[in-house]
Design an enzyme around this catalytic site. Structure first.
Site, PDB file in Angstrom:
ATOM      1  N   GLU A 128      51.121  39.490  44.186  1.00  0.00           N
ATOM      2  CA  GLU A 128      49.994  40.195  43.568  1.00  0.00           C
ATOM      3  C   GLU A 128      50.558  41.183  42.549  1.00  0.00           C
ATOM      4  O   GLU A 128      51.386  42.035  42.890  1.00  0.00           O
ATOM      5  CB  GLU A 128      49.132  40.946  44.591  1.00  0.00           C
ATOM      6  CG  GLU A 128      47.918  41.561  43.887  1.00  0.00           C
ATOM      7  CD  GLU A 128      46.989  42.414  44.756  1.00  0.00           C
ATOM      8  OE1 GLU A 128      45.916  42.784  44.270  1.00  0.00           O
ATOM      9  OE2 GLU A 128      47.348  42.723  45.909  1.00  0.00           O
ATOM     10  N   GLU A 138      53.621  46.850  41.724  1.00  0.00           N
ATOM     11  CA  GLU A 138      52.782  47.937  41.214  1.00  0.00           C
ATOM     12  C   GLU A 138      53.663  48.857  40.381  1.00  0.00           C
ATOM     13  O   GLU A 138      54.795  49.147  40.753  1.00  0.00           O
ATOM     14  CB  GLU A 138      52.148  48.690  42.406  1.00  0.00           C
ATOM     15  CG  GLU A 138      51.517  50.015  42.095  1.00  0.00           C
ATOM     16  CD  GLU A 138      50.432  49.965  41.007  1.00  0.00           C
ATOM     17  OE1 GLU A 138      49.529  49.121  41.077  1.00  0.00           O
ATOM     18  OE2 GLU A 138      50.526  50.781  40.071  1.00  0.00           O
ATOM     19  N   ASP A 182      44.052  46.110  34.531  1.00  0.00           N
ATOM     20  CA  ASP A 182      43.623  47.070  33.497  1.00  0.00           C
ATOM     21  C   ASP A 182      43.117  46.315  32.267  1.00  0.00           C
ATOM     22  O   ASP A 182      43.776  45.397  31.789  1.00  0.00           O
ATOM     23  CB  ASP A 182      44.804  47.963  33.087  1.00  0.00           C
ATOM     24  CG  ASP A 182      45.276  48.844  34.236  1.00  0.00           C
ATOM     25  OD1 ASP A 182      44.573  48.904  35.261  1.00  0.00           O
ATOM     26  OD2 ASP A 182      46.349  49.466  34.120  1.00  0.00           O
ATOM     27  N   THR A 240      39.107  43.432  47.292  1.00  0.00           N
ATOM     28  CA  THR A 240      40.122  44.443  46.984  1.00  0.00           C
ATOM     29  C   THR A 240      39.430  45.814  46.957  1.00  0.00           C
ATOM     30  O   THR A 240      38.206  45.907  47.051  1.00  0.00           O
ATOM     31  CB  THR A 240      40.765  44.170  45.615  1.00  0.00           C
ATOM     32  OG1 THR A 240      39.846  44.545  44.584  1.00  0.00           O
ATOM     33  CG2 THR A 240      41.143  42.712  45.447  1.00  0.00           C
ATOM     34  N   GLU A 241      40.244  46.862  46.791  1.00  0.00           N
ATOM     35  CA  GLU A 241      39.659  48.217  46.716  1.00  0.00           C
ATOM     36  C   GLU A 241      38.689  48.329  45.544  1.00  0.00           C
ATOM     37  O   GLU A 241      37.579  48.845  45.697  1.00  0.00           O
ATOM     38  CB  GLU A 241      40.781  49.241  46.560  1.00  0.00           C
ATOM     39  CG  GLU A 241      41.588  49.441  47.825  1.00  0.00           C
ATOM     40  CD  GLU A 241      43.100  49.459  47.572  1.00  0.00           C
ATOM     41  OE1 GLU A 241      43.522  49.687  46.427  1.00  0.00           O
ATOM     42  OE2 GLU A 241      43.850  49.232  48.541  1.00  0.00           O
ATOM     43  N   TYR A 242      39.115  47.841  44.382  1.00  0.00           N
ATOM     44  CA  TYR A 242      38.247  47.915  43.199  1.00  0.00           C
ATOM     45  C   TYR A 242      37.024  47.025  43.346  1.00  0.00           C
ATOM     46  O   TYR A 242      35.935  47.370  42.882  1.00  0.00           O
ATOM     47  CB  TYR A 242      39.035  47.514  41.939  1.00  0.00           C
ATOM     48  CG  TYR A 242      39.760  48.669  41.287  1.00  0.00           C
ATOM     49  CD1 TYR A 242      40.573  49.509  42.033  1.00  0.00           C
ATOM     50  CD2 TYR A 242      39.633  48.913  39.931  1.00  0.00           C
ATOM     51  CE1 TYR A 242      41.254  50.555  41.445  1.00  0.00           C
ATOM     52  CE2 TYR A 242      40.306  49.969  39.327  1.00  0.00           C
ATOM     53  CZ  TYR A 242      41.113  50.785  40.087  1.00  0.00           C
ATOM     54  OH  TYR A 242      41.777  51.829  39.503  1.00  0.00           O
TER      55      TYR A 242
END
Ligand code: SAH
Length: 226
Positions: free
Chosen positions: A55, A80, A129, A204-206
Protein backbone atom coordinates in the site's frame (compact mmCIF):
# COMPACT_ATOMS: atom_id res chain seq x y z
CA UNK A 1 -3.01 13.66 6.05
CA UNK A 2 -2.51 16.40 8.63
CA UNK A 3 1.08 17.42 8.96
CA UNK A 4 1.82 17.69 12.59
CA UNK A 5 5.45 17.27 13.41
CA UNK A 6 5.59 14.85 16.29
CA UNK A 7 8.87 15.17 18.12
CA UNK A 8 11.00 12.06 17.90
CA UNK A 9 8.66 10.32 15.45
CA UNK A 10 11.40 9.70 12.89
CA UNK A 11 13.55 7.96 15.50
CA UNK A 12 10.60 5.98 16.84
CA UNK A 13 9.68 4.81 13.33
CA UNK A 14 13.30 3.86 12.63
CA UNK A 15 13.51 1.84 15.84
CA UNK A 16 10.36 -0.16 15.10
CA UNK A 17 10.97 -3.90 14.81
CA UNK A 18 8.84 -4.10 11.69
CA UNK A 19 10.29 -1.05 9.98
CA UNK A 20 12.54 -1.61 6.98
CA UNK A 21 15.41 0.86 6.78
CA UNK A 22 17.33 2.39 3.98
CA UNK A 23 21.06 1.88 4.40
CA UNK A 24 23.84 4.24 3.50
CA UNK A 25 26.44 2.28 1.59
CA UNK A 26 29.92 2.84 2.97
CA UNK A 27 33.09 3.35 0.94
CA UNK A 28 34.65 6.30 -0.79
CA UNK A 29 32.76 6.50 -4.03
CA UNK A 30 29.53 5.35 -2.43
CA UNK A 31 29.52 7.83 0.45
CA UNK A 32 26.24 9.46 -0.45
CA UNK A 33 24.64 6.55 -2.14
CA UNK A 34 21.68 4.86 -0.55
CA UNK A 35 20.70 1.29 -0.98
CA UNK A 36 17.97 -1.06 0.02
CA UNK A 37 19.24 -4.55 0.75
CA UNK A 38 15.66 -5.87 0.71
CA UNK A 39 15.31 -5.33 -3.04
CA UNK A 40 15.01 -8.75 -4.64
CA UNK A 41 14.97 -10.40 -1.18
CA UNK A 42 11.47 -9.90 0.14
CA UNK A 43 10.89 -13.64 0.47
CA UNK A 44 13.82 -13.70 2.93
CA UNK A 45 12.42 -10.71 4.84
CA UNK A 46 9.14 -12.57 5.39
CA UNK A 47 10.64 -16.05 5.49
CA UNK A 48 8.20 -17.41 2.91
CA UNK A 49 7.24 -17.20 -0.76
CA UNK A 50 3.80 -15.69 -0.23
CA UNK A 51 2.72 -12.85 -2.52
CA UNK A 52 3.83 -9.35 -1.56
CA UNK A 53 1.23 -6.58 -1.69
CA UNK A 54 2.09 -2.94 -1.15
CA UNK A 55 0.00 0.00 0.00
CA UNK A 56 1.49 3.32 -1.08
CA UNK A 57 0.49 6.26 1.11
CA UNK A 58 -0.81 4.04 3.89
CA UNK A 59 -1.43 6.84 6.39
CA UNK A 60 -2.00 5.39 9.86
CA UNK A 61 -2.29 1.88 8.46
CA UNK A 62 -5.70 0.63 9.52
CA UNK A 63 -6.48 -0.79 6.05
CA UNK A 64 -3.12 -2.56 5.79
CA UNK A 65 -3.35 -4.11 9.26
CA UNK A 66 -6.93 -5.24 8.75
CA UNK A 67 -6.01 -6.87 5.42
CA UNK A 68 -2.96 -8.51 6.97
CA UNK A 69 -4.96 -9.90 9.89
CA UNK A 70 -7.54 -11.40 7.53
CA UNK A 71 -5.05 -12.80 5.02
CA UNK A 72 -2.14 -14.45 6.85
CA UNK A 73 -1.02 -16.10 3.58
CA UNK A 74 -0.25 -12.72 2.00
CA UNK A 75 2.62 -10.35 2.89
CA UNK A 76 1.90 -6.64 3.22
CA UNK A 77 4.30 -3.72 2.93
CA UNK A 78 3.06 -0.26 3.89
CA UNK A 79 4.78 2.82 2.49
CA UNK A 80 4.28 6.29 3.91
CA UNK A 81 6.32 9.43 3.46
CA UNK A 82 5.72 11.13 6.81
CA UNK A 83 7.01 9.60 10.02
CA UNK A 84 4.53 11.62 12.07
CA UNK A 85 1.74 9.68 10.31
CA UNK A 86 3.53 6.34 10.03
CA UNK A 87 4.27 6.40 13.75
CA UNK A 88 0.66 5.40 14.43
CA UNK A 89 1.02 2.33 12.21
CA UNK A 90 4.33 1.44 13.83
CA UNK A 91 2.74 1.63 17.30
CA UNK A 92 -0.24 -0.46 16.20
CA UNK A 93 2.05 -3.08 14.68
CA UNK A 94 4.16 -3.22 17.87
CA UNK A 95 0.94 -4.23 19.64
CA UNK A 96 -0.40 -6.64 17.00
CA UNK A 97 2.96 -8.03 15.83
CA UNK A 98 1.49 -9.34 12.59
CA UNK A 99 4.24 -11.50 11.05
CA UNK A 100 3.14 -10.60 7.52
CA UNK A 101 3.51 -6.79 7.86
CA UNK A 102 6.48 -4.50 7.24
CA UNK A 103 6.50 -0.69 7.15
CA UNK A 104 8.72 1.75 5.28
CA UNK A 105 9.06 5.51 5.58
CA UNK A 106 9.94 6.67 2.10
CA UNK A 107 9.00 8.81 -0.86
CA UNK A 108 7.18 6.49 -3.27
CA UNK A 109 9.03 8.00 -6.23
CA UNK A 110 11.93 5.72 -5.23
CA UNK A 111 9.86 2.54 -5.14
CA UNK A 112 12.00 0.88 -7.82
CA UNK A 113 14.93 0.97 -5.36
CA UNK A 114 13.01 -1.21 -2.92
CA UNK A 115 11.37 -3.86 -5.11
CA UNK A 116 12.88 -5.87 -7.97
CA UNK A 117 11.02 -6.62 -11.23
CA UNK A 118 8.01 -8.90 -10.66
CA UNK A 119 8.49 -8.88 -6.90
CA UNK A 120 5.13 -7.26 -6.22
CA UNK A 121 1.78 -8.99 -6.63
CA UNK A 122 -0.54 -6.06 -5.96
CA UNK A 123 -0.43 -2.33 -5.27
CA UNK A 124 -3.09 -0.49 -3.29
CA UNK A 125 -3.52 3.24 -3.75
CA UNK A 126 -6.09 4.57 -1.30
CA UNK A 127 -7.13 8.21 -1.28
CA UNK A 128 -3.89 9.43 -2.79
CA UNK A 129 -3.10 13.14 -2.64
CA UNK A 130 -4.84 14.89 -5.61
CA UNK A 131 -2.10 17.44 -6.46
CA UNK A 132 -4.72 19.61 -8.25
CA UNK A 133 -2.32 21.94 -10.10
CA UNK A 134 -1.53 20.84 -13.68
CA UNK A 135 2.16 21.43 -13.09
CA UNK A 136 2.12 18.84 -10.31
CA UNK A 137 0.46 16.06 -12.32
CA UNK A 138 3.58 13.88 -12.29
CA UNK A 139 3.43 13.78 -8.48
CA UNK A 140 0.02 12.08 -8.50
CA UNK A 141 0.46 8.43 -7.57
CA UNK A 142 -1.57 7.39 -10.64
CA UNK A 143 0.34 9.54 -13.15
CA UNK A 144 2.01 7.89 -16.16
CA UNK A 145 5.34 8.44 -14.39
CA UNK A 146 4.21 6.41 -11.38
CA UNK A 147 2.45 3.84 -13.60
CA UNK A 148 5.82 3.30 -15.30
CA UNK A 149 7.41 2.58 -11.91
CA UNK A 150 4.64 0.09 -11.05
CA UNK A 151 5.09 -1.55 -14.46
CA UNK A 152 8.71 -2.26 -13.46
CA UNK A 153 7.93 -4.12 -10.23
CA UNK A 154 4.52 -5.78 -10.66
CA UNK A 155 4.39 -9.35 -11.88
CA UNK A 156 2.36 -10.24 -14.95
CA UNK A 157 -1.34 -10.48 -13.98
CA UNK A 158 -0.57 -8.48 -10.82
CA UNK A 159 -3.13 -5.85 -9.89
CA UNK A 160 -3.41 -2.19 -8.94
CA UNK A 161 -6.43 -1.25 -6.86
CA UNK A 162 -7.16 2.46 -6.56
CA UNK A 163 -9.87 4.16 -4.46
CA UNK A 164 -10.62 7.87 -4.16
CA UNK A 165 -13.43 10.30 -3.45
CA UNK A 166 -11.89 12.81 -5.88
CA UNK A 167 -13.66 12.72 -9.27
CA UNK A 168 -11.03 14.84 -11.03
CA UNK A 169 -8.20 12.64 -9.83
CA UNK A 170 -10.21 9.58 -10.86
CA UNK A 171 -10.81 10.93 -14.39
CA UNK A 172 -7.14 11.80 -14.70
CA UNK A 173 -6.11 8.34 -13.47
CA UNK A 174 -8.27 6.52 -16.03
CA UNK A 175 -6.69 8.62 -18.78
CA UNK A 176 -3.21 7.68 -17.62
CA UNK A 177 -3.82 3.94 -18.13
CA UNK A 178 -1.77 2.59 -21.06
CA UNK A 179 -4.01 -0.10 -22.64
CA UNK A 180 -0.97 -1.98 -23.92
CA UNK A 181 0.15 -2.60 -20.37
CA UNK A 182 -2.98 -2.54 -18.24
CA UNK A 183 -6.49 -3.89 -18.49
CA UNK A 184 -9.27 -2.22 -16.54
CA UNK A 185 -11.01 -5.22 -14.98
CA UNK A 186 -13.48 -3.30 -12.80
CA UNK A 187 -14.54 0.31 -12.36
CA UNK A 188 -17.21 2.11 -10.32
CA UNK A 189 -18.02 5.63 -9.23
CA UNK A 190 -20.10 4.43 -6.32
CA UNK A 191 -18.20 1.65 -4.64
CA UNK A 192 -20.43 1.32 -1.59
CA UNK A 193 -23.48 0.64 -3.80
CA UNK A 194 -21.67 -1.71 -6.17
CA UNK A 195 -22.65 -5.21 -5.01
CA UNK A 196 -19.64 -6.91 -6.63
CA UNK A 197 -16.81 -4.49 -5.82
CA UNK A 198 -18.11 -3.67 -2.35
CA UNK A 199 -18.08 -7.33 -1.34
CA UNK A 200 -15.36 -7.67 1.32
CA UNK A 201 -14.34 -4.01 0.88
CA UNK A 202 -12.26 -2.77 3.80
CA UNK A 203 -12.73 0.92 4.41
CA UNK A 204 -9.67 3.10 4.91
CA UNK A 205 -9.53 6.02 7.35
CA UNK A 206 -10.21 8.53 4.57
CA UNK A 207 -12.91 6.34 3.06
CA UNK A 208 -14.84 6.33 6.35
CA UNK A 209 -14.44 10.05 6.73
CA UNK A 210 -15.49 10.98 3.19
CA UNK A 211 -18.36 8.53 2.86
CA UNK A 212 -19.76 9.72 6.21
CA UNK A 213 -19.58 13.24 4.75
CA UNK A 214 -21.85 12.02 1.92
CA UNK A 215 -19.26 11.59 -0.85
CA UNK A 216 -19.39 8.57 -3.13
CA UNK A 217 -16.23 6.57 -3.60
CA UNK A 218 -14.65 5.77 -6.97
CA UNK A 219 -12.66 2.58 -7.48
CA UNK A 220 -10.79 0.93 -10.33
CA UNK A 221 -8.88 -2.35 -10.65
CA UNK A 222 -6.11 -2.68 -13.22
CA UNK A 223 -4.48 -5.92 -14.32
CA UNK A 224 -0.86 -5.90 -15.44
CA UNK A 225 -0.77 -7.45 -18.90
CA UNK A 226 2.97 -7.86 -19.34
N1 SAH B 1 -4.41 5.58 2.55
C1 SAH B 1 -4.86 6.31 3.73
C2 SAH B 1 -4.31 7.75 3.78
C3 SAH B 1 -4.71 8.62 2.61
S1 SAH B 1 -3.96 10.24 2.65
C4 SAH B 1 -6.38 6.31 3.77
O1 SAH B 1 -7.00 6.02 2.75
O2 SAH B 1 -6.95 6.60 4.82
C5 SAH B 1 -2.58 10.01 1.55
C6 SAH B 1 -1.33 9.52 2.28
O3 SAH B 1 -0.35 9.24 1.32
C7 SAH B 1 -0.73 10.57 3.24
O4 SAH B 1 -0.50 9.97 4.48
C8 SAH B 1 0.55 10.99 2.53
O5 SAH B 1 1.56 11.38 3.42
C9 SAH B 1 0.92 9.75 1.75
N2 SAH B 1 1.67 10.03 0.53
C10 SAH B 1 1.31 10.90 -0.43
N3 SAH B 1 2.22 10.95 -1.42
C11 SAH B 1 3.20 10.05 -1.07
C12 SAH B 1 4.42 9.64 -1.69
N4 SAH B 1 4.80 10.19 -2.83
N5 SAH B 1 5.17 8.73 -1.06
C13 SAH B 1 4.77 8.19 0.12
N6 SAH B 1 3.63 8.54 0.75
C14 SAH B 1 2.84 9.46 0.17
Amino acid sequence: MRLRNIKGSREAVAAGRYTIQEETAKGESFENRHSWSVKGHWNEVFGNDNPVRVEIGMGKGSFLMEMAGRNPGVNYVGIEKYSSVLLRAVQKQEELQLPNVRLIRMEAENINDVFAPEEVDRIYLNFSDPWPKDGHASRRLTSRQFMGRYDNILRKDGMIEFKTDNQELFDFSLEEVDPEKWEITAVTRDLHHDPVLNEGNIMTEYEKRWSEAGKSICAVHLKHLI
